[in-house]
Design an enzyme around this catalytic site. Structure first.
Site, PDB file in Angstrom:
ATOM      1  N   SER A   1       0.866  -1.174   0.000  1.00 37.45           N
ATOM      2  CA  SER A   1       0.000   0.000   0.000  1.00 37.45           C
ATOM      3  C   SER A   1       0.905   1.227   0.000  1.00 37.45           C
ATOM      4  CB  SER A   1      -0.894  -0.022   1.245  1.00 37.45           C
ATOM      5  OG  SER A   1      -1.851   0.993   1.152  1.00 37.45           O
ATOM      6  N   GLU A   2       0.704   2.140  -0.960  1.00 36.42           N
ATOM      7  CA  GLU A   2       1.748   3.133  -1.233  1.00 36.42           C
ATOM      8  C   GLU A   2       1.914   4.203  -0.159  1.00 36.42           C
ATOM      9  OE1 GLU A   2      -0.789   2.464  -3.303  1.00 36.42           O
ATOM     10  OE2 GLU A   2      -1.679   4.293  -4.144  1.00 36.42           O
ATOM     11  N   ASN A   3       1.024   4.226   0.820  1.00 42.49           N
ATOM     12  CA  ASN A   3       1.259   5.145   1.939  1.00 42.49           C
ATOM     13  C   ASN A   3       2.338   4.626   2.883  1.00 42.49           C
ATOM     14  OD1 ASN A   3      -0.796   3.159   2.524  1.00 42.49           O
ATOM     15  ND2 ASN A   3      -1.083   4.176   4.488  1.00 42.49           N
TER      16      ASN A   3
ATOM     17  N   SER B   1       8.503   3.877   0.125  1.00 40.99           N
ATOM     18  CA  SER B   1       7.415   3.198  -0.564  1.00 40.99           C
ATOM     19  C   SER B   1       7.510   3.409  -2.078  1.00 40.99           C
ATOM     20  CB  SER B   1       6.075   3.727  -0.048  1.00 40.99           C
ATOM     21  OG  SER B   1       5.018   3.094  -0.700  1.00 40.99           O
TER      22      SER B   1
END
Lengths: 233, 212
Positions: free
Chosen positions: B39-41, B81
């Site tokens: 998840s890119e956060n 990330s």
């Protein structure tokens, strides 16, 4: 106590020196890991004409959204601003300028800014509206955009625990942009949930070393949840 | 559609799933296969949604939903990330789109004269990943094809899409054309031809999609 002691005793002191027209870099993703009380202090100070660099702009009535209420923000640099009706209104009225920046490029702009790197090449955004007016250069047969890094007059950061020297750790995904923002402020202000004794944090587990931190304050946080999703049991 | 995408998963894959249909793919990971969701956060090893007891405001995914982390997960900054994403370390990216064209261009973030909310991480994802699956409906509600000769909307990325899954078909993009690989159950080749505006190559035999 002076030396490496970064602790200040009031939010007023934490944001001292913030002036109209300055650039403020803020940590946080959505409402997760946002420096709630430092944002409230900016509202209290009624500083105007600010450029805010942050992945999002809060929601109506909470987070960075509260700075829109008295038109304190003239420009936002963000990757996604979809959660905020007041933002939309001011954008359409022309009261607010927005520079939409891909999320990874935004993170790297902060990281590079804090690391003394003025610009970098990335494949992100080539052939899109983001590329307009930017230098394109080819490396190994692929095109890349030149993106300039960002520094802020202030960086406002939300940590979990810190010691007086300004060594900070973040909790879970409340880390997000915070350690990057922390490196990129001329004055970096960190608010945390808990102050611990110097030496208590494992040196190998520090996310933000104290060298980046100018002011540190302990606060109380609401930690509002934007999308409450539960497993059906 | 999520079930068909799940067939592209491989044991040991690191996968980034976009919001919407892509998210559902997580429900169809074949038994005995290990897949790690990014998840890119800043979360690698995203788990299911929490319970009332485990919900935590500091634990969210890129869609800002409360989530959990699986055993063996890691959490990191946004720069880390996107280093994973831009550095090509993610094995599979699945995301939605408004339009895709025969050159592999994708438009997914902006409709001019409508409110622009922002691209989030989509431009980084399409530029950084080698293996991308776009999931979308084949045509709009008005019947306009979304598989075009040339995208009409502002792009998210240029020349980066090779695989498209729609409600009607599985297609691959090669040498300036869509190649029809599979059709959805009960869908005729004629309907796919009719609803594809960009150049479409139809092999002699187009098998029906299999889901397991």
């Amino acid at each position: 106590m002076a030396g490496f002691d970064k602790v200040v005793s009031s939010y007023e002191e934490a944001m001292a020196g913030l002036e109209d027209g300055m650039t403020v870099i803020a940590g946080g993703f959505g409402l997760c890991g946002i420096p709630e009380n430092l944002i409230s202090e900016i509202k209290k100070r009624q500083t105007k004409n600010l450029t805010i660099v942050s992945n999002n702009c809060g929601v109506d009535g909470f987070g960075l959204g509260i700075l829109l209420e008295d038109r304190q923000v003239s420009k936002m640099v963000s990757s996604y601003v979809g959660e905020n009706a007041l933002f939309e209104k001011q954008l359409l009225n022309g009261e607010l300028e927005v520079e939409l920046t891909p999320q990874g490029t935004l993170a790297e702009k902060m990281r590079a800014g804090g690391a003394g790197i003025p610009a970098f090449y990335t494949a992100t955004g080539v052939g899109t509206p983001v590329a307009e007016g930017k230098e394109v250069r080819e490396f190994d047969g692929r095109e890349y955009l030149l993106e300039e890094s960002i520094r802020g007059d202030f960086a406002i950061v939300k940590g979990w625990k810190a010691d007086r020297y300004g060594n900070v750790i973040y909790r879970h995904t409340a880390q997000n942009f915070n350690p990057l923002a922390a490196t990129a402020g001329k004055i970096t202000v960190v608010e945390v949930e808990e102050l611990v004794e110097v030496g208590e944090l494992d040196p190998a587990h520090i996310h933000t070393p104290g060298i980046y931190v100018d002011r540190l304050i302990v606060g109380q946080f609401e930690k509002r949840i934007e999308k409450r999703t539960l497993t059906e049991s | 559609m999520a079930m068909r995408v799940a067939r592209e998963l491989q044991d040991g894959f690191y996968v980034n799933l976009g919001i919407g249909i892509p998210t559902l793919v997580a429900n169809f990971v074949p038994e005995g296969m290990e897949v790690m969701l990014q998840s890119e956060n800043g979360l690698l090893g995203m788990g299911s949604f929490p319970t009332e007891e485990t919900i935590d405001a500091d634990m969210i995914n890129a869609g800002k939903q409360t989530v959990t982390a699986v055993a063996g997960a890691s959490i990191f900054s946004s720069a880390e990330s996107f280093a994973m994403i831009r550095g090509g370390h993610v094995d599979l990216t699945v995301l939605g789109a408004f339009e895709v064209d025969v050159q592999g261009n994708i438009a997914s973030w902006m409709i001019p004269n409508k409110l622009i909310k922002g691209m989030g991480g989509a431009m980084d994802l399409v530029a950084g990943a080698d293996n991308i699956i776009v999931t979308m409906t084949h045509a709009s509600k008005n019947g306009d094809s979304k598989l075009l000769e040339s995208c009409s909307l502002p792009l998210t990325g240029k020349g980066c899409i090779k695989k498209v899954l729609t409600d009607l078909a599985w297609l691959e993009i090669e040498d300036g054309a869509f190649i029809l690989k599979e059709r959805a159950p009960g869908v005729s080749v004629e309907e796919i031809i009719e609803k594809t505006q960009g150049k479409l190559i139809v092999p002699d035999h187009v098998p029906e999609m299999q889901f397991s």
